[in-house]
Write an enzyme that holds these catalytic residues in place. Sequence first.
Site, PDB file in Angstrom:
ATOM      1  N   CYS A 106     -17.600  -4.189   2.944  1.00  0.00           N
ATOM      2  CA  CYS A 106     -18.560  -4.050   3.656  1.00  0.00           C
ATOM      3  C   CYS A 106     -18.707  -2.700   4.092  1.00  0.00           C
ATOM      4  O   CYS A 106     -17.691  -2.140   4.737  1.00  0.00           O
ATOM      5  CB  CYS A 106     -18.451  -4.762   4.971  1.00  0.00           C
ATOM      6  SG  CYS A 106     -20.064  -5.224   5.956  1.00  0.00           S
ATOM      7  N   THR A 132       0.879  -1.417  -0.094  1.00  0.00           N
ATOM      8  CA  THR A 132       0.066  -0.026  -0.155  1.00  0.00           C
ATOM      9  C   THR A 132       0.790   1.286  -0.009  1.00  0.00           C
ATOM     10  O   THR A 132       0.507   2.111  -0.851  1.00  0.00           O
ATOM     11  CB  THR A 132      -1.010   0.028   1.272  1.00  0.00           C
ATOM     12  OG1 THR A 132      -2.004  -1.002   1.140  1.00  0.00           O
ATOM     13  CG2 THR A 132      -1.690   1.413   1.198  1.00  0.00           C
ATOM     14  N   GLN A 170       0.544  -9.445  -6.455  1.00  0.00           N
ATOM     15  CA  GLN A 170       0.085 -10.618  -6.519  1.00  0.00           C
ATOM     16  C   GLN A 170       0.890 -11.302  -7.703  1.00  0.00           C
ATOM     17  O   GLN A 170       1.116 -12.523  -7.530  1.00  0.00           O
ATOM     18  CB  GLN A 170      -1.460 -10.590  -7.272  1.00  0.00           C
ATOM     19  CG  GLN A 170      -2.504 -10.095  -6.249  1.00  0.00           C
ATOM     20  CD  GLN A 170      -2.547 -10.869  -5.044  1.00  0.00           C
ATOM     21  OE1 GLN A 170      -2.511 -12.356  -4.951  1.00  0.00           O
ATOM     22  NE2 GLN A 170      -3.126 -10.550  -3.834  1.00  0.00           N
ATOM     23  N   HIS A 227       4.295 -10.020   2.704  1.00  0.00           N
ATOM     24  CA  HIS A 227       3.570 -11.316   3.144  1.00  0.00           C
ATOM     25  C   HIS A 227       2.690 -11.782   1.921  1.00  0.00           C
ATOM     26  O   HIS A 227       2.153 -12.763   2.308  1.00  0.00           O
ATOM     27  CB  HIS A 227       2.622 -10.565   4.121  1.00  0.00           C
ATOM     28  CG  HIS A 227       1.321  -9.766   3.874  1.00  0.00           C
ATOM     29  ND1 HIS A 227       0.155 -10.091   3.659  1.00  0.00           N
ATOM     30  CD2 HIS A 227       1.532  -8.433   3.241  1.00  0.00           C
ATOM     31  CE1 HIS A 227      -0.658  -9.207   3.168  1.00  0.00           C
ATOM     32  NE2 HIS A 227       0.149  -8.111   2.891  1.00  0.00           N
ATOM     33  N   THR A 239      13.708   4.988   9.911  1.00  0.00           N
ATOM     34  CA  THR A 239      14.673   4.035  10.094  1.00  0.00           C
ATOM     35  C   THR A 239      14.212   2.799   9.604  1.00  0.00           C
ATOM     36  O   THR A 239      13.189   2.196   9.736  1.00  0.00           O
ATOM     37  CB  THR A 239      14.547   3.949  11.677  1.00  0.00           C
ATOM     38  OG1 THR A 239      15.079   5.089  12.132  1.00  0.00           O
ATOM     39  CG2 THR A 239      15.587   2.828  11.960  1.00  0.00           C
TER      40      THR A 239
END
Length: 393
Positions: A336, A74, A188, A210, A246
């Site tokens: 949502c 992001t 992705q 991740h 940092t």
Amino acid sequence: MRNTPTVYLDHAASTPMCDAAIAAMTEHLRDVGNASSLHASGRRRRRVVEESRERIAGSLGCRPSEIVFTSGGTEADNLALKGLFWSRRDADPARTRVLSTAIEHHAVLDPLEWLAEHEGAAVELLDVDGAGRLDPERVRAAIEADPGAVGLISLMWANNEVGTVQPVAEVAALAAAHGIPVHADAVQAVGAVPVDFAASGLDALSLSGHKVGGPQGVGALVARREAALTPLLHGGGQERGVRSGTVDVAAVAGLAAAVEIAVKQQADHAVRVAALRERLVEGVLRAVPDAVLNGAAPGEDRLPGNAHFSFPGCEGDSLLMLLDARGIECSTGSACSAGVPQPSHVLLALGHSPEMARSSLRFSLGWTSTEADVDAVADALGACVERARAARL
């Protein structure tokens, strides 16, 4: 407490850390020193950072100096979009057009919306076809409408919901003819399909730890040295002056280890998870014959571990929770808002009705996925769909 083992099929959201990344992080968690300090401890930390930069560069076909470490995908997307837009507009106030697609991740769509609302950007979201693929000719036409006003183009390498792979190299070539920088969200794509930054012709590329078996909270923006970026953060001037702060040395080491392993094993990984994906598709369609596979046909234009379905007559959220109760974890593409399920903007862009979009689930496979995981979905799905449909009556 669950009595059944968890079947985790949400690797597109976050995949488990690989052993190499855990070992690399653990090795440096107790290290002392700031990588920007000049004393011996600081220099040792700096060496880890620079060696990690070199490992990632060797894996992605870029120069080490082109890698800017961030807190994740992001932040990398925000730095690319805002940084490129501001620098291009400051050099020429007429460059306010930004071209992107209607199926981008919100890490791209939301910064673009902010630039439109606060910085005068003229954002144009180009349509895709029913498989989620952007036609390069549509990009050509958009550029040629007013090429001098285009500040940048942002195109995701592969879609996070339906897995469609985009023609990034073709778009980059079209843009290069007009001197327009192109950014790709490759969160992705890295480790799932071949990614070579230099060969792609891109000016900037985002990745996240991740998604490739590394830690959460770390990522990178690969940006050509010639691509001027206006910083989002101001402070110590780390990361070639465009990303102050940092550096998290342990996380960067974990990221480098994960990227290196993911890229090295990419071809074998793709073959293995594609076979699992085909087994999953067959099992789902056998259990629910009217299920609809969304996105591009399995092959080169689709991520190997992605299977995205619509289940007519179901609410995706309800079906997700029914599967979750059976120990099967997947995701919906819906958002949502105020407790009200909203249809996926990606599926709407593909031409689906809001009702069909809300009936969808994404199963995404990764390095820990097994045939037993896939078979568990097929075994549980039929009954869960029946209950989800009955709940709507």
